[in-house]
Design a protein around this motif. Structure first.
Motif, short mmCIF file in Angstrom:
data_model
loop_
_atom_site.label_atom_id
_atom_site.label_comp_id
_atom_site.label_asym_id
_atom_site.label_seq_id
_atom_site.Cartn_x
_atom_site.Cartn_y
_atom_site.Cartn_z
N UNK A 1 0.83 -1.20 0.00
CA UNK A 1 0.00 0.00 0.00
C UNK A 1 0.87 1.26 0.00
N UNK A 2 0.20 2.43 -0.16
CA UNK A 2 0.89 3.71 -0.17
C UNK A 2 0.15 4.69 0.72
N UNK B 1 -10.74 8.70 -2.22
CA UNK B 1 -9.81 8.40 -1.14
C UNK B 1 -10.34 8.95 0.17
N UNK B 2 -10.04 8.25 1.27
CA UNK B 2 -10.50 8.64 2.60
C UNK B 2 -9.42 9.44 3.31
N UNK B 3 -9.78 10.61 3.81
CA UNK B 3 -8.84 11.49 4.50
C UNK B 3 -8.48 10.89 5.86
N UNK B 4 -7.19 10.66 6.10
CA UNK B 4 -6.73 10.11 7.37
C UNK B 4 -5.93 11.14 8.17
N UNK B 5 -5.56 12.25 7.52
CA UNK B 5 -4.85 13.34 8.18
C UNK B 5 -5.00 14.57 7.30
N UNK C 1 -3.34 -1.64 -2.38
CA UNK C 1 -2.71 -2.33 -3.51
C UNK C 1 -3.71 -2.54 -4.64
N UNK C 2 -4.97 -2.81 -4.29
CA UNK C 2 -6.02 -3.00 -5.30
C UNK C 2 -6.22 -1.73 -6.12
N UNK C 3 -6.26 -0.57 -5.44
CA UNK C 3 -6.42 0.70 -6.13
C UNK C 3 -5.22 1.00 -7.01
N UNK C 4 -4.03 0.74 -6.51
CA UNK C 4 -2.81 0.96 -7.29
C UNK C 4 -2.83 0.11 -8.55
N UNK C 5 -3.31 -1.11 -8.44
CA UNK C 5 -3.30 -2.05 -9.55
C UNK C 5 -4.23 -1.62 -10.68
N UNK C 6 -5.35 -0.99 -10.35
CA UNK C 6 -6.36 -0.71 -11.35
C UNK C 6 -6.49 0.77 -11.71
N UNK D 1 -14.97 5.22 -8.25
CA UNK D 1 -14.45 3.86 -8.41
C UNK D 1 -14.00 3.69 -9.86
N UNK D 2 -12.71 3.78 -10.09
CA UNK D 2 -12.16 3.76 -11.44
C UNK D 2 -12.33 2.38 -12.07
N UNK D 3 -12.76 2.37 -13.34
CA UNK D 3 -12.99 1.12 -14.06
C UNK D 3 -11.76 0.64 -14.82
#
Length: 220
Positions: A21-22, A49-53, A65-70, A102-104
């Motif tokens: 992940x990143x 993307x969800x804001x964490x900071x 990793x799933x998002x990075x892949x697609x 949600x990118x296709x």
């Protein structure tokens, strides 16, 4: 949920790898962060993307990793510019179309032609997305709600006015640029609806003689 109307462009200032992940940090430029809270969603080049900071001038989010892949995130670097849109409110003007974030798939800019008052951009989409791309239909490119002006197989054309080029990262596109694509969600639901009762059946990858005969490729 988003509308595809970009509010600002930002710049990636930090990419921290955490296994596959990143953790991503974005300088938000002119984006108004006064109403942002932890857990809010911000579309970043069309990816929800969800804001964490966050602070008044930045936010951080985790990219799986799933998002990075697609998506195009596999090629992003510190300094990469991104389109930004906060999640829509019930009172928001609906100026674009329904965008889920949600990118296709990832497309490639295949041609750019400059005209007197607009720029013509052609994008090669993945073959599996071609059936969802229609002339005068809507498509999301790096988070931007756009109208498809021409379609040729899996390639489609956009007419982009100066305002769009100035207010988004599309003005920086070159032939070969990779772009995140999200097809119109209505097309996705229609495809599923048209399956009728068959939608409840498990997906079968094996092609049988019965399947071939049913669809006219073999004699019973």
């Amino acid at each position: 949920m988003f509308t595809g109307i970009i509010e600002a462009t930002g710049t990636i200032t930090q990419l921290t790898h955490r296994g596959e992940d990143i953790r991503l940090t974005v300088d938000t430029g002119k984006l108004d962060m006064s109403d942002v809270e932890l857990g809010d969603s911000i579309a970043t080049n069309g990816v929800c993307l969800t804001v964490v900071d966050f602070s008044s001038g930045h936010y951080s989010a985790d990219v799986s990793a799933e998002t990075i892949r697609y998506t195009g995130f596999a090629d992003y670097q510190v300094g990469s510019r991104v389109n930004l849109e906060k999640a829509m409110l019930p009172t928001t003007r609906f100026g674009g179309h329904i965008v889920s974030g949600h990118v296709d798939g990832v497309g490639t800019v295949s041609a750019i032609h400059e005209h007197s008052n607009y720029v013509e951009v052609w994008v090669q989409a993945p073959d599996e997305l071609a059936k969802y791309i229609a002339h005068k239909g809507s498509i999301t490119v790096d988070g931007v709600s756009l109208t498809v002006n021409k379609v040729d197989g899996a390639t489609f054309m956009l007419w982009l006015i100066p305002h769009t080029l100035q207010e988004t990262i599309i003005g920086t596109y070159k032939v070969g640029t990779k772009v995140n694509l999200e097809v119109d969600v209505v097309a996705r639901y229609l495809e599923r609806l048209l399956q009728g009762d068959q939608a409840a059946q498990p997906h079968k990858k094996d092609i049988s003689m019965e399947f071939l005969a049913k669809h006219g490729f073999a004699k019973r």
